[in-house]
Design an enzyme around this catalytic site. Structure first.
Site, PDB file in Angstrom:
ATOM      1  N   ASP A   1      79.826  73.125 -33.547  1.00  0.00           N
ATOM      2  CA  ASP A   1      78.384  73.062 -33.731  1.00  0.00           C
ATOM      3  C   ASP A   1      77.923  71.613 -33.630  1.00  0.00           C
ATOM      4  O   ASP A   1      78.330  70.770 -34.427  1.00  0.00           O
ATOM      5  CB  ASP A   1      78.027  73.628 -35.110  1.00  0.00           C
ATOM      6  CG  ASP A   1      76.536  73.645 -35.323  1.00  0.00           C
ATOM      7  OD1 ASP A   1      75.879  74.516 -34.718  1.00  0.00           O
ATOM      8  OD2 ASP A   1      76.016  72.785 -36.050  1.00  0.00           O
TER       9      ASP A   1
ATOM     10  N   TYR B   1      72.699  64.415 -33.971  1.00  0.00           N
ATOM     11  CA  TYR B   1      73.865  63.961 -34.734  1.00  0.00           C
ATOM     12  C   TYR B   1      74.447  62.677 -34.110  1.00  0.00           C
ATOM     13  O   TYR B   1      75.330  62.043 -34.687  1.00  0.00           O
ATOM     14  CB  TYR B   1      74.964  65.041 -34.795  1.00  0.00           C
ATOM     15  CG  TYR B   1      74.526  66.354 -35.399  1.00  0.00           C
ATOM     16  CD1 TYR B   1      73.385  66.462 -36.174  1.00  0.00           C
ATOM     17  CD2 TYR B   1      75.278  67.515 -35.192  1.00  0.00           C
ATOM     18  CE1 TYR B   1      72.983  67.678 -36.720  1.00  0.00           C
ATOM     19  CE2 TYR B   1      74.885  68.725 -35.743  1.00  0.00           C
ATOM     20  CZ  TYR B   1      73.738  68.807 -36.496  1.00  0.00           C
ATOM     21  OH  TYR B   1      73.358  70.008 -37.028  1.00  0.00           O
TER      22      TYR B   1
ATOM     23  N   ASN C   1      66.805  77.757 -38.552  1.00  0.00           N
ATOM     24  CA  ASN C   1      65.819  77.546 -39.617  1.00  0.00           C
ATOM     25  C   ASN C   1      64.550  78.372 -39.417  1.00  0.00           C
ATOM     26  O   ASN C   1      63.469  77.966 -39.840  1.00  0.00           O
ATOM     27  CB  ASN C   1      65.462  76.053 -39.723  1.00  0.00           C
ATOM     28  CG  ASN C   1      66.652  75.223 -40.159  1.00  0.00           C
ATOM     29  OD1 ASN C   1      67.227  75.466 -41.215  1.00  0.00           O
ATOM     30  ND2 ASN C   1      67.046  74.261 -39.340  1.00  0.00           N
TER      31      ASN C   1
ATOM     32  N   GLN D   1      70.509  80.047 -37.025  1.00  0.00           N
ATOM     33  CA  GLN D   1      71.365  79.219 -37.883  1.00  0.00           C
ATOM     34  C   GLN D   1      70.547  78.765 -39.101  1.00  0.00           C
ATOM     35  O   GLN D   1      69.525  78.086 -38.947  1.00  0.00           O
ATOM     36  CB  GLN D   1      71.895  78.006 -37.110  1.00  0.00           C
ATOM     37  CG  GLN D   1      72.867  77.215 -37.956  1.00  0.00           C
ATOM     38  CD  GLN D   1      73.448  75.982 -37.281  1.00  0.00           C
ATOM     39  OE1 GLN D   1      73.413  74.899 -37.850  1.00  0.00           O
ATOM     40  NE2 GLN D   1      74.000  76.134 -36.085  1.00  0.00           N
TER      41      GLN D   1
ATOM     42  N   LYS E   1      81.935  71.623 -42.237  1.00  0.00           N
ATOM     43  CA  LYS E   1      82.098  70.276 -41.697  1.00  0.00           C
ATOM     44  C   LYS E   1      83.149  69.531 -42.501  1.00  0.00           C
ATOM     45  O   LYS E   1      83.114  69.547 -43.735  1.00  0.00           O
ATOM     46  CB  LYS E   1      80.764  69.538 -41.752  1.00  0.00           C
ATOM     47  CG  LYS E   1      80.842  68.063 -41.378  1.00  0.00           C
ATOM     48  CD  LYS E   1      80.799  67.190 -42.612  1.00  0.00           C
ATOM     49  CE  LYS E   1      81.381  65.815 -42.339  1.00  0.00           C
ATOM     50  NZ  LYS E   1      81.507  65.009 -43.556  1.00  0.00           N
ATOM     51  N   SER E   2      84.101  68.912 -41.795  1.00  0.00           N
ATOM     52  CA  SER E   2      85.014  68.003 -42.472  1.00  0.00           C
ATOM     53  C   SER E   2      85.515  66.954 -41.494  1.00  0.00           C
ATOM     54  O   SER E   2      85.747  67.248 -40.319  1.00  0.00           O
ATOM     55  CB  SER E   2      86.211  68.754 -43.063  1.00  0.00           C
ATOM     56  OG  SER E   2      87.054  67.811 -43.712  1.00  0.00           O
ATOM     57  N   PHE E   3      85.680  65.742 -41.983  1.00  0.00           N
ATOM     58  CA  PHE E   3      86.302  64.679 -41.202  1.00  0.00           C
ATOM     59  C   PHE E   3      87.717  64.414 -41.710  1.00  0.00           C
ATOM     60  O   PHE E   3      88.347  63.439 -41.319  1.00  0.00           O
ATOM     61  CB  PHE E   3      85.477  63.381 -41.306  1.00  0.00           C
ATOM     62  CG  PHE E   3      84.266  63.345 -40.412  1.00  0.00           C
ATOM     63  CD1 PHE E   3      84.143  64.198 -39.322  1.00  0.00           C
ATOM     64  CD2 PHE E   3      83.246  62.432 -40.630  1.00  0.00           C
ATOM     65  CE1 PHE E   3      83.042  64.146 -38.483  1.00  0.00           C
ATOM     66  CE2 PHE E   3      82.128  62.368 -39.794  1.00  0.00           C
ATOM     67  CZ  PHE E   3      82.031  63.236 -38.725  1.00  0.00           C
ATOM     68  N   ASN E   4      88.192  65.272 -42.602  1.00  0.00           N
ATOM     69  CA  ASN E   4      89.496  65.055 -43.227  1.00  0.00           C
ATOM     70  C   ASN E   4      90.503  66.053 -42.652  1.00  0.00           C
ATOM     71  O   ASN E   4      90.307  67.262 -42.773  1.00  0.00           O
ATOM     72  CB  ASN E   4      89.326  65.246 -44.741  1.00  0.00           C
ATOM     73  CG  ASN E   4      90.634  65.221 -45.471  1.00  0.00           C
ATOM     74  OD1 ASN E   4      91.432  66.146 -45.365  1.00  0.00           O
ATOM     75  ND2 ASN E   4      90.872  64.153 -46.210  1.00  0.00           N
TER      76      ASN E   4
ATOM     77  N   ARG F   1      91.627  68.912 -44.893  1.00  0.00           N
ATOM     78  CA  ARG F   1      90.584  69.904 -45.197  1.00  0.00           C
ATOM     79  C   ARG F   1      90.160  70.678 -43.946  1.00  0.00           C
ATOM     80  O   ARG F   1      89.791  71.842 -44.029  1.00  0.00           O
ATOM     81  CB  ARG F   1      89.395  69.223 -45.865  1.00  0.00           C
ATOM     82  CG  ARG F   1      89.718  68.787 -47.293  1.00  0.00           C
ATOM     83  CD  ARG F   1      88.481  68.386 -48.060  1.00  0.00           C
ATOM     84  NE  ARG F   1      88.004  67.052 -47.716  1.00  0.00           N
ATOM     85  CZ  ARG F   1      88.477  65.923 -48.230  1.00  0.00           C
ATOM     86  NH1 ARG F   1      89.459  65.959 -49.118  1.00  0.00           N
ATOM     87  NH2 ARG F   1      87.983  64.753 -47.866  1.00  0.00           N
TER      88      ARG F   1
HETATM   89  P1  A2P Z   1      85.066  65.768 -45.882  1.00  0.00           P
HETATM   90  O1  A2P Z   1      84.426  65.544 -44.543  1.00  0.00           O
HETATM   91  O2  A2P Z   1      85.496  64.500 -46.544  1.00  0.00           O
HETATM   92  O3  A2P Z   1      86.137  66.825 -45.857  1.00  0.00           O
HETATM   93  P2  A2P Z   1      79.337  71.719 -45.591  1.00  0.00           P
HETATM   94  O4  A2P Z   1      80.263  72.236 -44.530  1.00  0.00           O
HETATM   95  O5  A2P Z   1      78.881  72.757 -46.556  1.00  0.00           O
HETATM   96  O6  A2P Z   1      78.220  70.892 -45.033  1.00  0.00           O
HETATM   97  O7  A2P Z   1      80.209  70.722 -46.529  1.00  0.00           O
HETATM   98  C1  A2P Z   1      80.687  69.526 -46.008  1.00  0.00           C
HETATM   99  C2  A2P Z   1      81.232  68.677 -47.136  1.00  0.00           C
HETATM  100  O8  A2P Z   1      82.307  69.342 -47.792  1.00  0.00           O
HETATM  101  C3  A2P Z   1      81.740  67.364 -46.663  1.00  0.00           C
HETATM  102  O9  A2P Z   1      81.389  66.385 -47.616  1.00  0.00           O
HETATM  103  C4  A2P Z   1      83.255  67.543 -46.612  1.00  0.00           C
HETATM  104  O10 A2P Z   1      83.904  66.333 -46.875  1.00  0.00           O
HETATM  105  C5  A2P Z   1      83.483  68.530 -47.730  1.00  0.00           C
HETATM  106  N1  A2P Z   1      84.596  69.461 -47.484  1.00  0.00           N
HETATM  107  C6  A2P Z   1      84.955  70.043 -46.333  1.00  0.00           C
HETATM  108  N2  A2P Z   1      85.975  70.880 -46.502  1.00  0.00           N
HETATM  109  C7  A2P Z   1      86.284  70.853 -47.812  1.00  0.00           C
HETATM  110  C8  A2P Z   1      87.262  71.513 -48.614  1.00  0.00           C
HETATM  111  N3  A2P Z   1      88.124  72.371 -48.081  1.00  0.00           N
HETATM  112  N4  A2P Z   1      87.302  71.220 -49.949  1.00  0.00           N
HETATM  113  C9  A2P Z   1      86.447  70.350 -50.480  1.00  0.00           C
HETATM  114  N5  A2P Z   1      85.488  69.695 -49.783  1.00  0.00           N
HETATM  115  C10 A2P Z   1      85.400  69.947 -48.458  1.00  0.00           C
END
Ligand code: A2P
Length: 279
Positions: free
Chosen positions: A19, A24, A136, A159, A239-242, A245
């Protein structure tokens, strides 16, 4: 560069739906990640489902196709799988993404959503977008499109914010009746960035019910929240940059929640948005 790396890890993990949006400011990295993975032979273009978005300053019909073409140029791709109207209201067209007047107030722009939609339909006909949708939109705004005389294509998706604290029961039912898929953003309760998130609502992932159910399955609250959404037919875009996760959020296809657990989680609904979109 973190977006490039994260998308590559996501593709290696098995994610195929990505997405994105012009606003962005990372579509060049997303496109590069997809192209690198194609070059590696890991995926083919048709395996990827890329969603792009039409920003508020680009609603006038004559701007729609050039805006999508700009996105495709940035991505260096020939088409997007889904192109959606990001928000149902328009800002003044121009270089400023958030145009404001001398008092700091947003400068809106009068446009006809139905005319914008017809330009979206033309993008699909031209093969630049495989499918078209919205984001939205509330029921009234969806009905404006659905009831448009001469409608060629219905929105395939809407979405919106959707997670255990904001379950959208009425909109979900309406969309089900019209074969419109709900794509849930902020499925983990957002990053709680105070510049755009209402942080007075408690953090979703600390919820005792989600954590207790997670314990039973040896899963995290995040995995339970995502599983809950997909099990009720809501597409999720966590969303995650880790890297850890990113992988964790994909491990949700090896367990399922019981009907009782689904009801328990549904009952957590607070009808309060994290993303208030005050503009
Ligand atoms: P990070 O990028 O450090 O993993 P959403 O998808 O609802 O917008 O949430 C995104 C947020 O949730 C980001 O701050 C992300 O941080 C964090 N996040 C993503 N995956 C997990 C997870 N499995 N557990 C905890 N926090 C998470």
């Amino acid at each position: 560069g973190s977006c490039l790396e994260s998308v590559k890890i996501a593709i290696d993990t098995g994610y195929r739906h990505i997405d994105g949006a012009f606003v962005y400011y990372n579509e060049h990295e997303v496109g590069q990640a997809i192209r690198e993975k194609i070059a590696e032979g890991k995926i083919k273009r048709e395996d990827i489902f890329y969603c792009g978005k039409l920003w508020n300053t680009c609603h006038p019909p004559e701007l729609v196709r050039p805006t999508l073409e700009k996105t495709l140029k940035i991505l260096q791709l020939d088409y997007v799988d889904l192109y959606i109207i990001e928000l149902p209201m328009a800002f003044k067209p121009g270089d400023a993404i958030y145009p404001r007047d001398e008092n700091g107030k947003f400068i809106y722009h009068e446009t006809d959503l139905c005319a914008t939609w017809e330009a979206m339909e033309a993008c699909k006909d031209a093969g630049l977008a495989k499918s078209i949708g919205v984001s939205n939109f509330n029921r009234r705004q969806l009905e404006m499109i659905l009831n448009k005389p001469g409608l060629k294509y219905k929105p395939v998706s809407n979405q919106v914010e959707c997670h255990p604290y904001f379950t959208q029961p009425k909109l979900l039912e309406f969309c089900r009746q019209h074969d419109i898929v709900i794509v849930g953003y902020s499925p983990l309760g957002t990053s709680r960035d105070e510049s755009w998130v209402n942080v007075s609502s408690p953090p979703l992932l600390k919820d005792p019910v989600l954590n207790a159910i997670g314990k039973k399955y040896n899963k995290t609250a995040a995995q339970v929240a995502l599983r809950f959404s997909i099990q009720r037919g809501v597409v999720v875009i966590p969303k995650s940059f880790n890297p850890q996760r990113i992988r964790e959020n994909f491990q949700i296809f090896d367990f399922s929640l019981t009907e009782k657990e689904m009801k328990e989680i549904e009952a957590l609904n607070k009808n309060v948005r994290y993303v208030e979109l005050l503009m």
